[in-house]
Every structure is written in structure tokens, then in C-alpha cells.
Design an enzyme around this catalytic site. Structure first.
Site, PDB file in Angstrom:
ATOM      1  N   SER A 178       0.824  -1.197   0.000  1.00  0.00           N
ATOM      2  CA  SER A 178       0.000   0.000   0.000  1.00  0.00           C
ATOM      3  C   SER A 178       0.864   1.257   0.000  1.00  0.00           C
ATOM      4  CB  SER A 178      -0.972  -0.056   1.189  1.00  0.00           C
ATOM      5  OG  SER A 178      -2.006   0.880   1.039  1.00  0.00           O
ATOM      6  N   ASP A 182     -10.249  -3.756  -4.888  1.00  0.00           N
ATOM      7  CA  ASP A 182      -9.445  -2.743  -4.211  1.00  0.00           C
ATOM      8  C   ASP A 182      -9.547  -1.430  -4.979  1.00  0.00           C
ATOM      9  OD1 ASP A 182      -7.481  -1.179  -2.995  1.00  0.00           O
ATOM     10  OD2 ASP A 182      -5.855  -2.604  -3.332  1.00  0.00           O
ATOM     11  N   HIS A 199      -8.209  -5.018  -0.575  1.00  0.00           N
ATOM     12  CA  HIS A 199      -6.993  -4.341  -0.140  1.00  0.00           C
ATOM     13  C   HIS A 199      -6.563  -4.844   1.238  1.00  0.00           C
ATOM     14  CE1 HIS A 199      -4.115  -1.002  -0.331  1.00  0.00           C
ATOM     15  NE2 HIS A 199      -4.297  -0.903   0.981  1.00  0.00           N
TER      16      HIS A 199
END
Length: 313
Positions: free
Chosen positions: A160, A255, A285
């Protein structure tokens, strides 16, 4: 592709827990909730050889590091290393929230992992995290002997926001003429803060990371919206992606960040780079460290480990 049943079950558990979304919390409370809830989805930590907490020299003081070493390796043997940047929107996350994930990669890949506890926003806004990530990477190379690693076998990676920092460090290393990086591991990375893709609209709510949550993170990270155009915030906006190290890019099908991760992989490939791109279609995610509840998280970790073994052998 349909949402994976195990991912759907995790979403259901989050809803039933009644926990508030991050964007309704203060950064301090969001950090605590992230720490408190992480163990519920994290698998048992594998046995490894050793862990050391150290500090790198940073631009405004020391940067905490945690160095992992696999079992069964003599202290005199220098290993390939992954410099790892944790996720959490540049606002939450730390060495503890990603400790098991680092141990998993260390054990499975047989490499050292150097986790970086970079400064967080909003106390330290952009470019503090970038500056710390870059400084820690260069420090690791300069102190390779002390760390027991081979400076010529170095990877950078993260999930991320950590994937964002890894991509930026790879660009900075290219532009600076070093250090040489053998692989960049970008797990559902943030690559373009300046725009919202189709996946942002399709998965704005209900799939763990939300559009409101992402806006909350970026608003804390940036001093002004104009900074989203800076390639150190949005590496997809870099003028050229040529001359970068090979990349493993992982995305999740449900996501908001899926499309920008795919776009980054595409641009890397178009620029002549070697890219291994995989989209785990039924995933959300943040799935990779959730191996206690989501089997595919362990599969993705194994993919990362295999890529590191190949790149750093």
C-alpha cells in the site's frame, strides 16, 4: 470474478465488530485500532534466526529499523536483503503491525528483511516518509557488513503506502546512480494520488479500504492537494519509468487501488522493464498479511518470497 468467500467473511467480521472507519478517527486512535485489530487476522509467526532493533541515521534524527535474519544461516554469511516499508496510508502502521509479515518473508525467502519505521503524518507530512525511506535504504547499503547483508543483493518493497515508498525509492536510486536495486516488490501500491480511477468508483465502499478512507490518509499526508502531482507522491506521474529494476506488482480485484497498480505495472513494462504482475481477483486491499483468515494471503506471501529468492540468489 466474484469476491472470495474468505475475503467476504473478513468484511462481515469487520461490520459485525462495529469498529469505526479510520476516517472517523483521529490519527492517534486510528493507529491504536490498527495495532489492536491486526492480530485477529495474522497467522502465527514462523521461527526465524534472529531479530535486532537498530537505528539508521535520518535527515532529522534516527530512524528505527528492525532487522530479521532466517534460521540456519551462519552469522558470517552475508545475505540478500529486502528493505521493507509498511503500509498504513503514511499515517498508521509501525514495526509491530507488520512484524509477522516480515518474519514470514524472512523464513520463506531465506533473506534478511530490514523493516523501516519511517515518520508518519500528519505530524510529519510529505516528504518526511520519502526522505526517511531513502535515507534508510542508503544507510543499509553503507552498513551492510554490520547488518550481515550483501549490498549487491538488495530489494525494496512494501504494501500500500509502503509500496508507494518502495516505488519512489527505486526511482530515486535510478536518478542518483545507486544504490543498485535487484527487485522492487509493490503490493497493492499507491501510485497516483492525483486522480481516482474506475476501481476507486467501483469499490468506493464496502471492501475494506474505502474512498473516504483513502482521502483521509492523503489529506493527512499532503500539505496541499497540489503535491499529489509530485512523482514522489504519485510515481505513476514520473516523466519516465525507464531504467528501473525488475518489479513484482501485486493487486487485489476488489481494491480501489487496483487500477493504478495495474497502470504502474503497464508503464514499467512499456518502458522496457521486467514486470511480474498478478491481480488476485477475488481479494480486497490489505489481504496479504491476513493469512489466518484468508488462504490467498499466504499464497501471495509465498509469491513474494519466491521472487526474492530468485532476484537475490
Amino acid at each position: 470474478m466474484a469476491l472470495d468467500p474468505q475475503a467476504a467473511n473478513v468484511i462481515d467480521l469487520v461490520v459485525k465488530s462495529g469498529r469505526p472507519p479510520y476516517h472517523q478517527l483521529s490519527p492517534k486512535d486510528a493507529r491504536q485500532m490498527f495495532r489492536d485489530t491486526r492480530p485477529a487476522s495474522t497467522p502465527p509467526a514462523p521461527q526465524i534466526g534472529g531479530v535486532r532493533d537498530l537505528a539508521a541515521d535520518g535527515p532529522v534524527g534516527s530512524i528505527p529499523l528492525r532487522v530479521y535474519r532466517p534460521a540456519g544461516v551462519p552469522d558470517s554469511q552475508r545475505l540478500g536483503a529486502l528493505v521493507f516499508f509498511h503500509g498504513g496510508g503514511w499515517v498508521i502502521g509501525d514495526l509491530e503491525t507488520h512484524d509477522v509479515a516480515c518474519r514470514q518473508v524472512t523464513a520463506a525467502a531465506g533473506v534478511s528483511v530490514i523493516a523501516v519505521d519511517y515518520r508518519l503524518a500528519p505530524e510529519h507530512k510529505f516528504p518526511a516518509a520519502v526522505d526517511d525511506a531513502w535515507a534508510a535504504t542508503r544507510w543499509a547499503v553503507a552498513h551492510a557488513a554490520e547488518l550481515g547483508v550483501d549490498a549487491g543483493k538488495l530489494a525494496v518493497g512494501g504494501d500500500s503506502a509502503g509500496g508507494n515508498l518502495a516505488a519512489v525509492v527505486a526511482l530515486m536510486a535510478r536518478d542518483a546512480g545507486g544504490p543498485a536495486i535487484a527487485l522492487q516488490v509493490l503490493v497493492y501500491p499507491v501510485t497516483d494520488v492525483g486522480s481516482e480511477s474506475k476501481s476507486y468508483r467501483d469499490f468506493a465502499e464496502g471492501y475494506m479500504l474505502t474512498r473516504d478512507g483513502m482521502r483521509w490518509f492523503t489529506n493527512h499526508y499532503l500539505k496541499s492537494p497540489a503535491e499529489a502531482q509530485d512523482w514522489r507522491v504519485s510515481p505513476l506521474r514520473a516523466a519516465s519509468l525507464a531504467g528501473l529494476p525488475p518489479a513484482l506488482v501485486i493487486t487485489a480485484g476488489f481494491d480501489p487501488l487496483r487500477d493504478e497498480g495495474a497502470a504502474y505495472a503497464g508503464r514499467l513494462s512499456d518502458a522496457g522493464g521486467r514486470v511480474d504482475y498478478i491481480n488476485y481477483g477475488g481479494m480486497v486491499h490489505g489481504f496479504m498479511p491476513m493469512g489466518k483468515l484468508i488462504d490467498t494471503g499466504n499464497r501471495a506471501t509465498s509469491h513474494v518470497a519466491a521472487s526474492l529468492r530468485e532476484a537475490l540468489r
